[in-house]
Design an enzyme around this catalytic site. Structure first.
Site, mmCIF file in Angstrom:
data_model
loop_
_atom_site.group_PDB
_atom_site.id
_atom_site.type_symbol
_atom_site.label_atom_id
_atom_site.label_comp_id
_atom_site.label_asym_id
_atom_site.label_seq_id
_atom_site.Cartn_x
_atom_site.Cartn_y
_atom_site.Cartn_z
ATOM 1 N N GLY A 130 0.758 -0.982 0.066
ATOM 2 C CA GLY A 130 -0.293 -0.235 -0.323
ATOM 3 C C GLY A 130 0.851 1.488 0.570
ATOM 4 N N SER A 132 1.287 4.102 -3.522
ATOM 5 C CA SER A 132 0.526 4.558 -3.993
ATOM 6 C C SER A 132 -0.571 4.959 -4.202
ATOM 7 C CB SER A 132 0.150 4.436 -5.660
ATOM 8 O OG SER A 132 1.483 3.419 -6.219
ATOM 9 N N SER A 164 -1.854 -3.834 -5.797
ATOM 10 C CA SER A 164 -2.228 -5.784 -6.740
ATOM 11 C C SER A 164 -1.713 -6.751 -5.746
ATOM 12 C CB SER A 164 -0.724 -6.098 -6.955
ATOM 13 O OG SER A 164 -0.320 -4.971 -8.266
ATOM 14 N N GLU A 247 17.195 -8.462 -4.848
ATOM 15 C CA GLU A 247 16.675 -9.418 -6.510
ATOM 16 C C GLU A 247 15.781 -8.289 -7.620
ATOM 17 O OE1 GLU A 247 15.967 -10.256 -10.256
ATOM 18 O OE2 GLU A 247 14.393 -10.465 -9.814
ATOM 19 N N THR A 372 8.082 4.372 -13.522
ATOM 20 C CA THR A 372 7.713 4.033 -15.239
ATOM 21 C C THR A 372 8.979 5.009 -15.883
ATOM 22 O OG1 THR A 372 7.375 7.009 -14.928
ATOM 23 C CG2 THR A 372 5.536 5.817 -14.358
ATOM 24 N N GLU A 374 9.618 6.843 -17.932
ATOM 25 C CA GLU A 374 9.692 8.366 -17.580
ATOM 26 C C GLU A 374 10.811 8.441 -16.631
ATOM 27 O OE1 GLU A 374 6.994 7.765 -18.459
ATOM 28 O OE2 GLU A 374 6.908 8.335 -20.622
#
Ligand SMILES: Cc1cc2nc3c(=O)[nH]c(=O)nc-3n(C[C@H](O)[C@H](O)[C@H](O)COP(=O)(O)OP(=O)(O)OC[C@H]3O[C@@H](n4cnc5c(N)ncnc54)[C@H](O)[C@@H]3O)c2cc1C
Length: 390
Positions: A130, A132, A164, A247, A372, A374
């Site tokens: 938790g 974003s 997710s 990882e 991302t 960018e």
């Protein structure tokens, strides 16, 4: 770099291959277990398989042995991840193994270690992340979810998004603001939230592939006991950033693309001489070269870590390249297959069991999740090329 395995690495590679050859064939895979489907292997879909891996410390191969991991060196981890990906073996664990567990090992109390580590390895407790929020993604430190001290509890109010697997999770690693007056990185705390607490509401979000891969999670006066605060109050940002070392080579993502291109080559071979245009043959050749480039960029990250260095823009190069490559592979796949490639799972005429269409619809997500493209380019420009900040 010497690409050959050392004698120890070669022996370990053989051990992993022998294990996979002996154990994997008997595992019945779920058809919907792919990235587009949410990666069900991360959410305890194969308990028996997880038990076999856990017996060798291979659910969390990077964790120290004392906590149930295998204590592998970085290069052994690269070998392990390569072999698992090559064999397309399920990787249980997800957020619990990759983020929550390592963070608890580094910063948790003895009680937290006792309570949480074993159930992560056994698959008994699934975790979600938790971090974003609707207004805080790339700029994560701008998060607004509040946690206010009230006696022995914190009271949490706010919202997370893109969480997710929240629908499978029993626990969440939660970042919330505990000091709104402090500079934004310094007022955040890190909690190990029980998802069954009253006031937690989960709403599924459908992805383009038609699967509820992630969720919105709302907190309405959720009481979190102090024992579920990790480390010190207001130090959460540092805990969140120090634990992402485990990882980060992206070797699994690179190997997934090697597999995907191999599938396409098999498919093209079956189409016969007249079945593939010279243009598509060239395109497939290009993808094959690119998958090896992705693998090399990932190995570079692994070798830096093995020398005790902290990969920086190199990890961004590997992530950026592998994730954008997955989009190019998905486009090549649909060009190769033609109109039938649009058929989804369940259709008798869907090539490769409809995986292509789902892969295509899923592939835009990969250049967003985990930072991302960018943001990765910004890191490469500033830290790699030494360009001034804008
Ligand atoms: C499949 C998937 C699963 C995810 N799972 C989780 C999860 O389990 N838990 C969790 O906490 N989060 C999860 N996320 C969220 C993910 O971490 C964020 O989507 C990501 O960090 C981007 O944040 P954002 O969506 O708020 O976009 P924003 O940060 O709002 O960005 C919008 C656009 O602006 C660009 N942009 C933003 N800042 C800059 C900048 N400084 N320079 C240049 N361009 C910029 C971005 O590149 C993007 O194109 C998931 C995302 C996806 C796609």
């Amino acid at each position: 770099m010497d690409f050959r395995d050392s004698p120890d690495e070669a022996a370990f590679r053989q051990e992993v291959r022998d294990f996979l050859a002996a154990e994997l064939p008997s595992l019945a895979r779920r058809e919907d277990d792919d990235e587009a489907g949410g990666g069900l292997d991360r959410y305890g879909a194969y308990p028996e398989w997880q038990r076999k891996l856990a017996a060798r410390g291979w659910v969390a191969p990077a964790w120290p042995r004392e906590y149930g991991g295998a204590g592998l060196t970085v290069l052994q981890q690269v070998v392990f991840n390569e072999e698992m990906a090559r064999a397309r073996a399920p990787r249980p664990g997800g957020v619990g193994v990759n983020y929550a567990g390592p963070t608890i090992i580094l910063h948790g109390s003895d009680d937290q270690k006792r309570q949480h580590l074993r159930p992560i390895l056994s698959g008994e407790v699934i975790w979600c992340q938790g971090f974003s929020e609707p207004e805080a993604g790339s700029d994560l430190a701008g998060l607004q979810t509040r946690a206010v001290r009230d006696g022995d509890d914190y009271v949490v109010n706010g919202q997370k998004i893109w969480t997710s697997g929240a629908q499978f999770a029993r626990r969440m690693i939660l970042l919330a603001r505990t000091d709104p007056q402090a500079p934004k990185h310094k007022g955040i705390s890190y909690f190990l939230l029980d998802m069954k607490s009253p006031g937690v509401t989960i709403r599924p979000l459908m992805n383009m592939a038609g699967v509820p891969g992630f969720n919105e999670v709302f907190f309405d006066n959720v009481r979190v006991p102090r024992r579920d605060l990790l480390g010190e109050e207001n130090r959460g940002w540092y805990y969140a950033t120090t634990t992402l070392d485990f990882e980060r080579s992206s070797i699994g993502a690179a190997m997934a693309q090697v597999n995907a291109v191999e599938d396409l080559v098999q498919f093209a071979r079956q189409a016969g001489n007249g079945g593939v245009s010279s243009h598509l043959r060239a395109e497939l050749g290009e993808r094959a070269v690119e998958t090896q480039t992705a693998r090399l960029l990932s190995l570079r990250v692994g070798t830096l870590q093995a020398r005790g260095l902290v990969p920086n823009y190199e990890a961004s190069c590997a992530k950026l390249y592998a994730s954008e490559l997955s989009q190019r592979v998905a486009v090549t796949a649909l060009r190769l297959i033609g109109l039938h490639g649009q058929l989804g799972r369940g259709s008798p005429r869907a090539p490769l069991a409809g995986r292509l269409m789902r892969g295509y619809l899923w592939s835009p997500a990969i250049t967003i999740a985990g930072g991302t493209s960018e943001i990765q380019r910004g890191i490469i420009a500033i830290r790699g090329l030494g360009l001034p900040r804008g």
